[in-house]
Design a protein around this motif. Sequence first.
Motif, PDB file in Angstrom:
ATOM      1  N   GLY A   9      23.475  52.379  -0.890  1.00  0.00           N
ATOM      2  CA  GLY A   9      23.723  53.536  -1.730  1.00  0.00           C
ATOM      3  C   GLY A   9      25.116  54.101  -1.517  1.00  0.00           C
ATOM      4  N   GLY A  10      25.451  55.105  -2.317  1.00  0.00           N
ATOM      5  CA  GLY A  10      26.746  55.739  -2.196  1.00  0.00           C
ATOM      6  C   GLY A  10      27.048  56.604  -3.387  1.00  0.00           C
ATOM      7  N   LEU A  11      28.304  57.037  -3.456  1.00  0.00           N
ATOM      8  CA  LEU A  11      28.781  57.861  -4.568  1.00  0.00           C
ATOM      9  C   LEU A  11      29.505  56.955  -5.556  1.00  0.00           C
ATOM     10  N   VAL A  12      29.129  57.057  -6.810  1.00  0.00           N
ATOM     11  CA  VAL A  12      29.728  56.209  -7.836  1.00  0.00           C
ATOM     12  C   VAL A  12      29.927  57.035  -9.098  1.00  0.00           C
ATOM     13  N   GLN A  13      30.942  56.706  -9.861  1.00  0.00           N
ATOM     14  CA  GLN A  13      31.190  57.411 -11.113  1.00  0.00           C
ATOM     15  C   GLN A  13      30.241  56.926 -12.199  1.00  0.00           C
ATOM     16  N   PRO A  14      29.970  57.762 -13.191  1.00  0.00           N
ATOM     17  CA  PRO A  14      29.161  57.299 -14.329  1.00  0.00           C
ATOM     18  C   PRO A  14      29.739  56.026 -14.932  1.00  0.00           C
ATOM     19  N   GLY A  15      28.833  55.087 -15.239  1.00  0.00           N
ATOM     20  CA  GLY A  15      29.246  53.797 -15.750  1.00  0.00           C
ATOM     21  C   GLY A  15      29.465  52.754 -14.676  1.00  0.00           C
ATOM     22  N   GLY A  16      29.457  53.180 -13.429  1.00  0.00           N
ATOM     23  CA  GLY A  16      29.692  52.262 -12.331  1.00  0.00           C
ATOM     24  C   GLY A  16      28.456  51.472 -11.931  1.00  0.00           C
ATOM     25  N   SER A 101      -2.278  47.099  -7.308  1.00  0.00           N
ATOM     26  CA  SER A 101      -1.758  48.430  -7.610  1.00  0.00           C
ATOM     27  C   SER A 101      -1.542  49.281  -6.364  1.00  0.00           C
ATOM     28  N   VAL A 102      -1.754  48.705  -5.225  1.00  0.00           N
ATOM     29  CA  VAL A 102      -1.691  49.455  -3.965  1.00  0.00           C
ATOM     30  C   VAL A 102      -0.448  49.089  -3.177  1.00  0.00           C
ATOM     31  N   THR A 103       0.288  50.102  -2.754  1.00  0.00           N
ATOM     32  CA  THR A 103       1.400  49.869  -1.842  1.00  0.00           C
ATOM     33  C   THR A 103       0.920  50.068  -0.416  1.00  0.00           C
ATOM     34  N   PHE A 104       1.674  49.506   0.527  1.00  0.00           N
ATOM     35  CA  PHE A 104       1.278  49.673   1.920  1.00  0.00           C
ATOM     36  C   PHE A 104       2.517  49.815   2.796  1.00  0.00           C
ATOM     37  N   GLY A 105       2.290  50.302   4.005  1.00  0.00           N
ATOM     38  CA  GLY A 105       3.390  50.559   4.929  1.00  0.00           C
ATOM     39  C   GLY A 105       3.959  51.946   4.736  1.00  0.00           C
ATOM     40  N   ASN A 106       4.658  52.412   5.759  1.00  0.00           N
ATOM     41  CA  ASN A 106       5.301  53.722   5.673  1.00  0.00           C
ATOM     42  C   ASN A 106       6.594  53.627   4.861  1.00  0.00           C
ATOM     43  N   TRP A 107       6.980  54.733   4.291  1.00  0.00           N
ATOM     44  CA  TRP A 107       8.249  54.785   3.574  1.00  0.00           C
ATOM     45  C   TRP A 107       9.403  54.605   4.567  1.00  0.00           C
ATOM     46  N   GLY A 108      10.442  53.919   4.133  1.00  0.00           N
ATOM     47  CA  GLY A 108      11.644  53.834   4.932  1.00  0.00           C
ATOM     48  C   GLY A 108      12.460  55.106   4.781  1.00  0.00           C
ATOM     49  N   GLN A 109      13.694  55.069   5.290  1.00  0.00           N
ATOM     50  CA  GLN A 109      14.544  56.258   5.207  1.00  0.00           C
ATOM     51  C   GLN A 109      15.171  56.422   3.835  1.00  0.00           C
ATOM     52  N   GLY A 110      15.145  55.371   3.044  1.00  0.00           N
ATOM     53  CA  GLY A 110      15.739  55.429   1.723  1.00  0.00           C
ATOM     54  C   GLY A 110      17.256  55.340   1.783  1.00  0.00           C
ATOM     55  N   THR A 111      17.855  55.205   0.611  1.00  0.00           N
ATOM     56  CA  THR A 111      19.313  55.177   0.509  1.00  0.00           C
ATOM     57  C   THR A 111      19.726  56.070  -0.655  1.00  0.00           C
ATOM     58  N   GLN A 112      20.674  56.955  -0.394  1.00  0.00           N
ATOM     59  CA  GLN A 112      21.079  57.952  -1.379  1.00  0.00           C
ATOM     60  C   GLN A 112      22.036  57.341  -2.396  1.00  0.00           C
ATOM     61  N   VAL A 113      21.730  57.538  -3.662  1.00  0.00           N
ATOM     62  CA  VAL A 113      22.622  57.151  -4.758  1.00  0.00           C
ATOM     63  C   VAL A 113      23.022  58.425  -5.497  1.00  0.00           C
ATOM     64  N   THR A 114      24.316  58.648  -5.589  1.00  0.00           N
ATOM     65  CA  THR A 114      24.823  59.812  -6.295  1.00  0.00           C
ATOM     66  C   THR A 114      25.783  59.338  -7.380  1.00  0.00           C
ATOM     67  N   VAL A 115      25.478  59.706  -8.601  1.00  0.00           N
ATOM     68  CA  VAL A 115      26.316  59.326  -9.744  1.00  0.00           C
ATOM     69  C   VAL A 115      26.980  60.586 -10.274  1.00  0.00           C
ATOM     70  N   SER A 116      28.273  60.668 -10.077  1.00  0.00           N
ATOM     71  CA  SER A 116      28.997  61.884 -10.433  1.00  0.00           C
ATOM     72  C   SER A 116      30.469  61.588 -10.604  1.00  0.00           C
ATOM     73  N   SER A 117      31.095  62.327 -11.506  1.00  0.00           N
ATOM     74  CA  SER A 117      32.532  62.196 -11.688  1.00  0.00           C
ATOM     75  C   SER A 117      33.282  63.228 -10.860  1.00  0.00           C
TER      76      SER A 117
END
Length: 117
Positions: A9-16, A101-117
């Motif tokens: 994940g990361g910071l990216v501009q719109p369209g990126g 239809s069933v998920t299993f396991g704990n959620w991970g930490q995730g990754t942040q995606v930010t789309v902004s100019s």
Amino acid sequence: QVQLVESGGGLVQPGGSLRLSCAASGFTFSSYAMRWYRQAPGKERELVAHITSDGGTNYADSVKGRFTVSRDNAKKTVYLQMNSLKPEDTAVYYCKPSYGSVTFGNWGQGTQVTVSS
């Protein structure tokens, strides 16, 4: 024990573009479908993309044609290629294995995606 580590994940501009990765362990990766979810601030977590054990894919309407999910069973990793990103794609992205239809396991930490100019 199921372990999921999301990255890319990361910071990216719109369209990126960004490519997310999810490294999995603790289960027989090749035998299970994998899902990508996202959660935006103040909103519920939503399913974004799904890939079956044999490579079949499905997408939320909001990302169809822009996102592509893939997997590398040898590396036990699932990917999410995100193109033409929009501000409304801003969220924390998570992966999860599923069986039917069933998920299993704990959620991970995730990754942040930010789309902004």
